[in-house]
Design an enzyme around this catalytic site. Structure first.
Site, PDB file in Angstrom:
ATOM      1  CG  HIS A  88      -2.009   1.025   1.100  1.00 20.28           C
ATOM      2  ND1 HIS A  88      -1.774   2.369   1.308  1.00 20.28           N
ATOM      3  CD2 HIS A  88      -3.301   0.926   0.750  1.00 20.28           C
ATOM      4  CE1 HIS A  88      -2.901   3.040   1.102  1.00 20.28           C
ATOM      5  NE2 HIS A  88      -3.842   2.181   0.753  1.00 20.28           N
ATOM      6  CD  GLU A 154      -5.287   1.120  -3.292  1.00 21.40           C
ATOM      7  OE1 GLU A 154      -6.486   1.153  -2.999  1.00 21.40           O
ATOM      8  OE2 GLU A 154      -4.386   1.277  -2.460  1.00 21.40           O
TER       9      GLU A 154
HETATM   10  C1  PEP Z   1      -6.827   3.061   0.006  1.00 23.74           C
HETATM   11  O1  PEP Z   1      -6.211   3.660   0.890  1.00 23.74           O
HETATM   12  O2  PEP Z   1      -6.526   1.899  -0.302  1.00 23.74           O
HETATM   13  C2  PEP Z   1      -7.908   3.773  -0.651  1.00 23.74           C
HETATM   14  C3  PEP Z   1      -8.373   3.275  -1.766  1.00 23.74           C
HETATM   15  O3  PEP Z   1      -8.371   4.892  -0.045  1.00 23.74           O
HETATM   16  P1  PEP Z   1      -9.564   5.869  -0.560  1.00 23.74           P
HETATM   17  O4  PEP Z   1     -10.699   5.010  -0.993  1.00 23.74           O
HETATM   18  O5  PEP Z   1      -9.877   6.721   0.616  1.00 23.74           O
HETATM   19  O6  PEP Z   1      -8.990   6.648  -1.694  1.00 23.74           O
END
Ligand code: PEP
Length: 226
Positions: A88, A154
């Site tokens: 992450h 992400e």
């Molecule tokens: C995350 O931290 O994995 C994430 C997707 O956060 P958010 O949905 O708040 O962007």
């Protein structure tokens, strides 16, 4: 579809117990083929049987030992946890480098854990057209054929900002990732009730990893129910 909630450094043992109770109740009425995963803070791990997968946001690649402040397999075993989040961006930002992430990956693989491995680039990298090159580096020397692997795309610029990546950009990255692996692919970054449908409709998208919009269990349930 996979619906994963990363609760980050939120919720206490008491509030997560209520969260789990509400989620268990709601899941009695959802589609069986959906896979629901929640990553609570480790202090709030629950020992009882749950109708969703409880995962850990962090662990150290050891069973136990002289690793002050860390969480080993022994501690996960006590709660029946065999699902781990690795890579992450918030942990990378705290100093987890590729070497440590690779060690975590290999340890998790050795123990047959379900791995959600996160990758994602900064906005600057995207603007320079270097996204694929960057993601290739993040995935270097990892076993992308591991059968219990899920990859979450992400993009850093969309995490916690309220601004999800554009559909065409997500689509392009998921198509690229699907050319490298058969692992299920998730998108994470400001997923909410307004954008989730369009995201889940993207080709190669196998689900979502949700932070902010999953902190309130009712909101997370609404995302799952669609
Ligand atoms: C995350 O931290 O994995 C994430 C997707 O956060 P958010 O949905 O708040 O962007």
């Amino acid at each position: 579809m996979i619906f994963a909630a990363n609760l980050k450094c939120n919720h206490t043992r008491a509030s997560f117990a209520l969260y789990a109770k509400a989620l268990n109740e709601a899941l009695k009425y959802t589609k069986n083929e959906d896979e629901i995963i929640v990553f609570p803070p480790s202090i709030a791990f629950l020992g009882e049987k749950l109708d969703f997968i409880q995962g850990t946001q962090n662990f150290y690649p050891c069973v136990n030992g002289a690793f002050t402040g860390e969480l080993g397999k022994m501690h996960l075993d006590e709660f029946g946890i065999n699902c781990v989040l690795i890579g992450h961006s918030e942990r990378r930002a705290l100093g987890e480098d590729h070497e440590l992430l690779k060690a975590k990956f290999e340890f998790a693989k050795e123990h047959d854990f379900k791995i959600i491995f996160c990758v994602g680039e900064e906005l600057e990298c995207k603007k320079q057209g270097k996204t694929k090159e960057f993601l290739n580096k993040q995935l270097e020397n990892l076993d992308l054929n591991y059968q219990n692997l899920i990859i979450a795309y992400e993009p850093i610029y969309s995490i916690g900002t309220g601004l999800s990546a554009e559909i065409k950009d997500i689509e392009s990255v998921l198509t690229f990732l699907s050319s490298k692996t058969k692992a299920k692919l998730l998108y994470g970054g400001s997923v909410n009730e307004d954008n989730i449908k369009a995201i889940l409709d993207i080709e190669h998208c196998g689900g979502v990893l949700v932070g902010s919009a999953a902190l309130d269990v009712r909101k997370f349930i609404n995302l799952i129910k669609g």
